[in-house]
Design an enzyme around this catalytic site. Structure first.
Site, PDB file in Angstrom:
ATOM      1  N   CYS A   1       4.705  -5.126  10.287  1.00  0.00           N
ATOM      2  CA  CYS A   1       3.832  -5.278   9.116  1.00  0.00           C
ATOM      3  C   CYS A   1       4.239  -4.293   8.029  1.00  0.00           C
ATOM      4  CB  CYS A   1       2.374  -5.066   9.503  1.00  0.00           C
ATOM      5  SG  CYS A   1       1.224  -5.153   8.107  1.00  0.00           S
ATOM      6  N   CYS A  23       1.355  -2.728   6.019  1.00  0.00           N
ATOM      7  CA  CYS A  23       0.637  -1.668   6.740  1.00  0.00           C
ATOM      8  C   CYS A  23       1.449  -0.379   6.788  1.00  0.00           C
ATOM      9  CB  CYS A  23       0.351  -2.088   8.174  1.00  0.00           C
ATOM     10  SG  CYS A  23      -0.380  -3.708   8.352  1.00  0.00           S
ATOM     11  N   ASP A  24       2.728  -0.491   7.054  1.00  0.00           N
ATOM     12  CA  ASP A  24       3.480   0.677   7.519  1.00  0.00           C
ATOM     13  C   ASP A  24       4.585   1.171   6.588  1.00  0.00           C
ATOM     14  OD1 ASP A  24       1.878   0.391   9.735  1.00  0.00           O
ATOM     15  OD2 ASP A  24       3.363  -0.721  10.880  1.00  0.00           O
TER      16      ASP A  24
END
Lengths: 329, 180
Positions: free
Chosen positions: A150, A153-154
């Site tokens: 992701c 997200c990251d």
């Protein structure tokens, strides 16, 4: 971004679990909510079950810019807007997880993690797909320690670091462009000699000096001590093995459909549900499927939306026939 | 090793000799987290101020409740999907667990302006990534640590989970006699 739109955790309507619904829609991605919009506007007694939040896969996409009529939108926002639009037309939404189904009977049963059950004349399966893993040594060990699926997200955790992306499709290049906002360098490793992503995305990554490219190669192992330090790759043409030093590995190599629960449905060799693309019907009467979980040529938000609309209208026709049959008895 | 500003860290078992400055002990904890064979090693028990300015001290909950430390950020969609689940978990198990949200956002404003949900557990803004560092370094969110009543990390969960999934996990660590 200040989101103030309604949230699935605060349902506005009471669900009567004793009702027999016209349709239960499983999955709250683009396909599911599109089906919900069409079903609600057809005045079907429709309920959608989603286990986490609206949008499905699209919610983790940083920018969606190929949905007609919307030049650019964050995927999470698009999910919220889909939910808002569907609720506006009367769709009931349940935040729960589907744990089992009985689809063979005329009256279908959908069992939820909360222990409750839903009964319906028809079911639309829109459960989508999850990111496929590489299945190589080191991958599981380093999930959360440098291996990610992701970018939204990251990516921020790789500021000024070197990362590797595995894959060559739209997702790999699109997410790569997002990661480039943070990382120092991005090396895309792809098993073929060219990308299959849209040409516009290819132009962007080729023009960005942060990107390096390794074609005709596959990742054999993810190496590190406490965190990812390198990937071992193999050239599929020469067989040559080499290592690429990296702080992180983002994996975008395709999808695995979320269809394991539906044992009675016909699927293709990859587990995607076989449907009649004319009306999204499956091999079981009254069961329809839409979106990324079905066997088809192109899995995009726009095709998911179209699938959902077709499935809902087909379900409406089916339910009308069932009700007429029941009323004649 | 990063400087630990305005931030108190106490390793439960080894107490003060490990406090703050030793990279060796920090590395030890990095090793401890997330590996099946090395589960049940002590978690860092920290105190910090939440975004409302209230002091949060994990030591206050030790021996009384299971502590759930959830790393998240407002930019992260799965983290946001998970928050209503955590709110429900805190509500249903209010006497058994204490959730601590640790935001890795770039600014305090991002966290304070987040209005999708009304939290029923404290949120700490990990401005310099200190807590994340002490929990082994976080490179994926959401990541959630379950700390048992003895102060040991018993689970490290990566990715968003439903209420039922969390409930299944925490029930394993609630002492039988008091199990909901």
């Amino acid at each position: 971004m200040d989101i103030t739109i309604m949230n699935l955790s605060k349902p506005k309507e009471e669900i009567n679990y004793d009702d027999v619904f016209d349709v239960v829609i499983i999955g709250g991605g683009v396909a599911g909510f599109s089906a919900g919009i069409y079903a609600s506007r057809a005045r079907m007694n429709a309920v959608l079950v989603e286990k986490l939040g609206p949008g499905g896969q699209i919610a983790t996409t940083n920018v969606v810019e190929n949905y007609p009529g919307i030049p650019e939108i964050n995927g999470y926002e698009l999910g919220l807007k889909l939910e808002e639009q569907a609720r506006k037309h009367g769709l009931k939404v349940i935040l729960d997880e589907v744990k089992g189904v009985n689809l063979k009977e005329e009256l279908k049963t959908v069992k939820l993690a909360s222990g409750k059950e839903l009964k319906a004349y028809s079911v639309i399966i829109a459960t989508g797909a999850d990111y496929k893993k590489l299945g190589v040594p080191g991958e599981e060990k380093f999930i959360g320690r440098g291996v990610s699926f992701c970018a939204t997200c990251d990516a921020a955790f790789f500021k000024d670091k070197d990362v590797v992306i595995v894959g060559g499709g739209n997702t790999a290049l699109d997410e790569g462009l997002f990661i480039a906002n943070f990382a120092r360098s991005i090396t895309i490793i792809h098993r073929r000699d060219s990308f299959r992503a849209e040409k516009i995305l290819q132009e962007r990554v080729f023009a960005n000096p942060k990107f390096k490219f390794i074609f005709n190669s596959v990742v054999e192992e993810i190496i590190g001590n406490e965190k990812v330090e390198a990937v071992k790759i193999r050239n599929v043409q020469t067989g040559e093995i080499s290592e690429v030093k990296t702080d992180g590995v983002f994996v975008f190599i395709g999808m695995v459909p979320n269809t394991q629960m539906f044992e009675d449905l016909e699927k293709d060799e990859y587990g995607y549900i076989k449907v009649n693309l004319y009306d999204m019907s499956t091999n079981i009467p009254g069961v329809f499927a839409a979106g990324d979980c079905i066997s088809k040529f192109l899995r995009q938000a726009i095709t998911a939306a179209a699938d959902g609309a077709i499935a809902a209208v087909a379900a409406e026709k089916y339910v009308d026939k069932i009700k007429q049959k029941v009323s004649k008895k | 090793m990063r400087k630990l500003s305005n931030f108190k860290v106490t390793l439960l078992v080894l107490v003060t000799i490990l406090f703050v400055s030793s990279p060796i002990h920090l590395m030890g904890v990095e090793k401890a987290i997330g590996k099946e064979s090395e589960k049940n090693l002590p978690a860092f028990i920290f105190s910090a101020k939440d975004i409302e300015g209230n002091k949060v001290n994990l030591a206050d909950y030790l021996g009384k409740k299971i502590i759930v430390v959830n790393f998240w950020a407002t930019w992260c969609p799965p983290c946001r999907f998970e928050i209503p689940e955590l709110i429900k978990l805190q509500k249903v198990y209010k006497d058994k667990i204490q959730i601590i949200g640790v935001s890795l956002d770039r600014s305090l404003g991002d966290v304070k302006n987040y209005r999708e949900n009304k939290f029923n557990y404290p949120i700490i803004w990990d401005r310099y990534g200190e807590i994340a560092y002490l929990y082994g370094g976080i490179s994926s969110i959401p990541t959630t640590f379950i700390i048992n009543t003895e102060g040991k990390i018993v689970e490290r969960i990566i990715g968003a989970r439903t209420f039922e999934s969390f409930e299944y996990v925490i029930k394993k660590y609630i002492p039988k006699a008091t199990n909901k």
